[in-house]
Design an enzyme around this catalytic site. Structure first.
Site, PDB file in Angstrom:
ATOM      1  N   GLU A  94     110.203  73.018 -45.661  1.00 26.97           N
ATOM      2  CA  GLU A  94     110.287  71.910 -46.616  1.00 26.97           C
ATOM      3  C   GLU A  94     110.990  72.337 -47.914  1.00 26.97           C
ATOM      4  O   GLU A  94     111.452  71.494 -48.667  1.00 26.97           O
ATOM      5  CB  GLU A  94     108.884  71.374 -46.925  1.00 26.97           C
TER       6      GLU A  94
ATOM      7  N   SER B 286     107.647  77.395 -46.475  1.00 24.61           N
ATOM      8  CA  SER B 286     107.926  76.294 -45.536  1.00 24.61           C
ATOM      9  C   SER B 286     109.382  75.874 -45.541  1.00 24.61           C
ATOM     10  O   SER B 286     110.056  75.934 -46.576  1.00 24.61           O
ATOM     11  CB  SER B 286     107.046  75.112 -45.950  1.00 24.61           C
TER      12      SER B 286
ATOM     13  N   TYR C 225     104.566  68.487 -52.394  1.00 21.72           N
ATOM     14  CA  TYR C 225     104.200  69.621 -51.529  1.00 21.72           C
ATOM     15  C   TYR C 225     105.297  70.684 -51.571  1.00 21.72           C
ATOM     16  O   TYR C 225     105.024  71.875 -51.783  1.00 21.72           O
ATOM     17  CB  TYR C 225     103.997  69.121 -50.097  1.00 21.72           C
TER      18      TYR C 225
HETATM   19  P1  NAP Z   1      96.492  73.117 -41.820  1.00 19.15           P
HETATM   20  O1  NAP Z   1      96.100  73.035 -40.374  1.00 19.15           O
HETATM   21  O2  NAP Z   1      96.642  71.857 -42.612  1.00 19.15           O
HETATM   22  O3  NAP Z   1      95.399  74.048 -42.530  1.00 19.15           O
HETATM   23  C1  NAP Z   1      95.278  74.110 -43.915  1.00 19.15           C
HETATM   24  C2  NAP Z   1      94.128  75.030 -44.256  1.00 19.15           C
HETATM   25  O4  NAP Z   1      94.048  75.125 -45.685  1.00 19.15           O
HETATM   26  C3  NAP Z   1      92.760  74.556 -43.753  1.00 19.15           C
HETATM   27  O5  NAP Z   1      92.040  75.663 -43.292  1.00 19.15           O
HETATM   28  C4  NAP Z   1      92.122  73.992 -45.007  1.00 19.15           C
HETATM   29  O6  NAP Z   1      90.711  74.068 -45.012  1.00 19.15           O
HETATM   30  C5  NAP Z   1      92.677  74.956 -46.042  1.00 19.15           C
HETATM   31  N1  NAP Z   1      92.593  74.427 -47.402  1.00 19.15           N
HETATM   32  C6  NAP Z   1      93.101  73.251 -47.855  1.00 19.15           C
HETATM   33  N2  NAP Z   1      92.829  73.117 -49.162  1.00 19.15           N
HETATM   34  C7  NAP Z   1      92.134  74.221 -49.536  1.00 19.15           C
HETATM   35  C8  NAP Z   1      91.571  74.654 -50.756  1.00 19.15           C
HETATM   36  N3  NAP Z   1      91.647  73.913 -51.865  1.00 19.15           N
HETATM   37  N4  NAP Z   1      90.951  75.852 -50.784  1.00 19.15           N
HETATM   38  C9  NAP Z   1      90.832  76.598 -49.657  1.00 19.15           C
HETATM   39  N5  NAP Z   1      91.335  76.223 -48.453  1.00 19.15           N
HETATM   40  C10 NAP Z   1      91.979  75.047 -48.413  1.00 19.15           C
HETATM   41  O7  NAP Z   1      97.840  73.926 -41.994  1.00 19.15           O
HETATM   42  P2  NAP Z   1      98.665  74.802 -40.906  1.00 19.15           P
HETATM   43  O8  NAP Z   1      99.531  73.884 -40.142  1.00 19.15           O
HETATM   44  O9  NAP Z   1      97.742  75.740 -40.227  1.00 19.15           O
HETATM   45  O10 NAP Z   1      99.644  75.611 -41.876  1.00 19.15           O
HETATM   46  C11 NAP Z   1      99.233  76.843 -42.484  1.00 19.15           C
HETATM   47  C12 NAP Z   1     100.050  77.064 -43.747  1.00 19.15           C
HETATM   48  O11 NAP Z   1     101.436  77.099 -43.428  1.00 19.15           O
HETATM   49  C13 NAP Z   1      99.923  75.974 -44.802  1.00 19.15           C
HETATM   50  O12 NAP Z   1     100.040  76.597 -46.053  1.00 19.15           O
HETATM   51  C14 NAP Z   1     101.103  75.068 -44.563  1.00 19.15           C
HETATM   52  O13 NAP Z   1     101.446  74.392 -45.750  1.00 19.15           O
HETATM   53  C15 NAP Z   1     102.133  76.087 -44.155  1.00 19.15           C
HETATM   54  N6  NAP Z   1     103.193  75.641 -43.235  1.00 19.15           N
HETATM   55  C16 NAP Z   1     102.865  74.974 -42.088  1.00 19.15           C
HETATM   56  C17 NAP Z   1     103.864  74.640 -41.199  1.00 19.15           C
HETATM   57  C18 NAP Z   1     103.569  73.948 -39.893  1.00 19.15           C
HETATM   58  O14 NAP Z   1     104.499  73.425 -39.279  1.00 19.15           O
HETATM   59  N7  NAP Z   1     102.322  73.962 -39.424  1.00 19.15           N
HETATM   60  C19 NAP Z   1     105.188  75.005 -41.476  1.00 19.15           C
HETATM   61  C20 NAP Z   1     105.478  75.693 -42.660  1.00 19.15           C
HETATM   62  C21 NAP Z   1     104.455  76.028 -43.520  1.00 19.15           C
HETATM   63  P3  NAP Z   1      89.756  72.838 -44.566  1.00 19.15           P
HETATM   64  O15 NAP Z   1      89.580  73.015 -43.084  1.00 19.15           O
HETATM   65  O16 NAP Z   1      88.524  73.081 -45.332  1.00 19.15           O
HETATM   66  O17 NAP Z   1      90.473  71.583 -44.927  1.00 19.15           O
HETATM   67  O1  F7E Z   2     106.322  64.696 -40.197  1.00 19.68           O
HETATM   68  C1  F7E Z   2     108.150  61.552 -39.717  1.00 19.68           C
HETATM   69  C2  F7E Z   2     108.000  62.079 -41.130  1.00 19.68           C
HETATM   70  O2  F7E Z   2     104.001  64.977 -41.063  1.00 19.68           O
HETATM   71  C3  F7E Z   2     107.463  64.992 -39.441  1.00 19.68           C
HETATM   72  C4  F7E Z   2     103.749  70.229 -42.361  1.00 19.68           C
HETATM   73  O3  F7E Z   2     103.129  71.174 -41.526  1.00 19.68           O
HETATM   74  O4  F7E Z   2     105.900  70.735 -41.437  1.00 19.68           O
HETATM   75  C5  F7E Z   2     104.979  69.690 -41.663  1.00 19.68           C
HETATM   76  O5  F7E Z   2     105.559  68.677 -42.487  1.00 19.68           O
HETATM   77  C6  F7E Z   2     108.470  63.852 -39.571  1.00 19.68           C
HETATM   78  C7  F7E Z   2     108.724  63.406 -41.020  1.00 19.68           C
HETATM   79  O6  F7E Z   2     105.457  67.010 -40.667  1.00 19.68           O
HETATM   80  C8  F7E Z   2     105.321  59.399 -39.129  1.00 19.68           C
HETATM   81  O7  F7E Z   2     108.566  61.166 -42.064  1.00 19.68           O
HETATM   82  C9  F7E Z   2     107.463  59.292 -38.914  1.00 19.68           C
HETATM   83  O8  F7E Z   2     110.086  63.217 -41.210  1.00 19.68           O
HETATM   84  O9  F7E Z   2     104.562  65.831 -38.741  1.00 19.68           O
HETATM   85  P1  F7E Z   2     104.982  65.604 -40.129  1.00 19.68           P
HETATM   86  P2  F7E Z   2     106.377  67.444 -41.906  1.00 19.68           P
HETATM   87  O10 F7E Z   2     106.406  66.421 -42.967  1.00 19.68           O
HETATM   88  O11 F7E Z   2     107.679  67.868 -41.345  1.00 19.68           O
HETATM   89  C10 F7E Z   2     106.363  71.396 -42.629  1.00 19.68           C
HETATM   90  C11 F7E Z   2     107.300  72.504 -42.213  1.00 19.68           C
HETATM   91  C12 F7E Z   2     105.269  71.822 -43.503  1.00 19.68           C
HETATM   92  O12 F7E Z   2     105.381  72.831 -44.212  1.00 19.68           O
HETATM   93  C13 F7E Z   2     104.119  70.887 -43.690  1.00 19.68           C
HETATM   94  O13 F7E Z   2     102.961  71.561 -44.171  1.00 19.68           O
HETATM   95  O14 F7E Z   2     107.935  62.715 -38.907  1.00 19.68           O
HETATM   96  N1  F7E Z   2     107.177  60.537 -39.377  1.00 19.68           N
HETATM   97  N2  F7E Z   2     106.350  58.573 -38.762  1.00 19.68           N
HETATM   98  C14 F7E Z   2     105.857  60.625 -39.514  1.00 19.68           C
HETATM   99  N3  F7E Z   2     105.078  61.643 -39.915  1.00 19.68           N
HETATM  100  C15 F7E Z   2     103.740  61.452 -39.957  1.00 19.68           C
HETATM  101  N4  F7E Z   2     102.934  62.468 -40.346  1.00 19.68           N
HETATM  102  N5  F7E Z   2     103.181  60.266 -39.590  1.00 19.68           N
HETATM  103  C16 F7E Z   2     103.922  59.188 -39.164  1.00 19.68           C
HETATM  104  O15 F7E Z   2     103.402  58.140 -38.855  1.00 19.68           O
END
Ligand code: NAP
Ligand code: F7E
Length: 332
Positions: free
Chosen positions: A136, A134, A158
């Site tokens: 992050e 990520s 995270y």
């Molecule tokens: P998501 O929608 O939050 O999906 C997370 C998945 O992980 C769900 O299927 C969840 O299952 C499963 N999971 C959580 N805890 C688990 C456990 N203990 N054992 C088995 N499965 C578990 O995430 P996403 O946005 O699709 O992202 C996919 C991956 O990319 C994640 O690793 C995330 O951290 C990473 N990532 C996401 C982004 C982004 O912007 N979306 C960017 C960079 C990296 P349940 O349905 O059962 O909860």
């Molecule tokens: O926050 C700000 C918050 O929770 C984006 C995950 O998929 O992308 C995701 O992480 C920004 C942050 O995503 C609220 O503080 C303000 O600066 O949508 P988010 P994230 O934290 O960037 C990365 C790449 C991952 O890997 C992660 O798994 O928005 N923000 N107010 C808020 N965010 C949330 N959630 N809720 C608020 O009310």
């Protein structure tokens, strides 16, 4: 030719659902790790449980398991003997990770080790592994834009867990010659985004406020800037990483950065409202440590994988708002 088998952990999440659809289209037999409480968003199955889902999808085989339980990970790897594994499962909510740091480390950090260790133990030397790393990892950024060589500075439990997983994957690649690639993905969104992430929260609120079913939108830090792309394009690049000649690490990003406030302007103006009248800044939604600015450089992915993101920021907000307007909670 033998049918290719892929195992997706996190198949019920945003990326897992799009990836499963993509791999099915490509003729794969798809295996997915699911939990008892998981719900599916694949095809027209919005919010289906495993028992509802299984009989309807002949090419998707679901296995109950949990990344925190090595015996289940190992059993699923042995049963599915995948050619490709996409480790997408994680406790993926950055703010919540401050509340459950140990659990996050176990699932998001050690979970990745359990997957790669199972592949190694079972002697699956030809299995290729994708690890969901990520942006992050860059946290308090050392340089902008961030690329594969930018040093990490994780800012949450995270992100620290993802850093552990990233280095374990890299170490197994170098120590045992395993094909493991890290995709360092910047934020990518879709109508299937979990409801607590900011894009989903804003779009849902804008539509509900317009319809008169919600009055205010509580938010945290709206000055944070993110590089937001469209999820279906990003899962395609995950697949490309595992078809590449060698394992490597790749940034996926749009190269554009926008603040949460800019997102608010776009989303609320879509429904003809002024966001300033509805947003309430709530201290409890701020994070103990914030990631202020992310902006990625995906040149390497373009040059080596032939991948470029297509959806612009404005198009993304439009797509999310359109879906929210037409489907509400039942988003496809
Ligand atoms: P998501 O929608 O939050 O999906 C997370 C998945 O992980 C769900 O299927 C969840 O299952 C499963 N999971 C959580 N805890 C688990 C456990 N203990 N054992 C088995 N499965 C578990 O995430 P996403 O946005 O699709 O992202 C996919 C991956 O990319 C994640 O690793 C995330 O951290 C990473 N990532 C996401 C982004 C982004 O912007 N979306 C960017 C960079 C990296 P349940 O349905 O059962 O909860
Ligand atoms: O926050 C700000 C918050 O929770 C984006 C995950 O998929 O992308 C995701 O992480 C920004 C942050 O995503 C609220 O503080 C303000 O600066 O949508 P988010 P994230 O934290 O960037 C990365 C790449 C991952 O890997 C992660 O798994 O928005 N923000 N107010 C808020 N965010 C949330 N959630 N809720 C608020 O009310």
């Amino acid at each position: 030719m033998e049918t290719k088998r892929a195992l997706i952990t996190g198949i019920s999440g945003q990326d897992g659902s799009y990836l499963a659809e993509l791999l099915i289209q490509k003729g794969y037999e798809v295996h997915g790790m699911v939990r008892r409480s998981s719900r599916y968003y694949i095809g027209s199955d919005v919010g289906a449980s495993a028992d509802d889902f299984i009989p309807r999808h002949k090419n998707i085989i679901l296995h109950y398991g949990d990344l925190s339980d090595f015996s289940s990970v190992d059993r699923i790897v042995r049963e599915s003997k995948p050619h490709e594994i996409y480790n997408l499962a994680a406790m993926s909510d950055v703010r919540v990770s401050f509340d459950v740091p140990e659990y996050t480390s176990d699932v998001t950090g050690l979970g990745a080790l359990r997957v790669i260790e199972s592949v190694r133990n079972n002697g699956l030397t030809d299995t290729r592994i994708y690890q969901a790393s990520s942006s992050e990892l860059y946290g308090k950024v050392i340089e902008t834009p961030q690329k594969e060589t930018t040093p990490f500075y994780p800012r949450s439990p995270y992100a620290v867990s993802k850093a552990y997983a990233y280095w374990m994957c890299k170490n197994y690649r170098e120590s045992y010659g395993m094909f493991i690639s890290n995709g360092i993905l910047f934020n990518h969104e879709s109508p299937r985004r979990g409801p607590n992430f900011v894009t989903s929260k804003i779009c849902r609120a804008a539509v509900r406020i317009k319809n008169g079913t919600q009055e205010i939108l509580p938010l945290g830090n709206i000055n944070a800037k993110r590089d937001w792309g469209f999820a279906p394009e990003y899962v395609e690049a995950m697949w490309r990483m595992l078809q590449h000649t060698e394992p490597d690490d790749f940034v996926l990003a749009t190269g554009e950065t926008h603040s949460v406030e800019e997102f608010l302007v776009e989303a609320f103006s879509y429904v003809g409202l002024d966001w300033k009248q509805y947003v309430k800044i709530e201290p409890h939604l701020f994070r103990p440590a914030e990631v202020d600015l992310l902006c990625g450089d995906a040149t390497k992915a373009r040059e080596k994988l032939g991948w470029t993101p297509k959806t612009t920021f404005k198009q993304l907000v439009q797509t999310l708002m359109e879906a929210e307007m037409s489907h509400g909670a039942n988003k496809a």
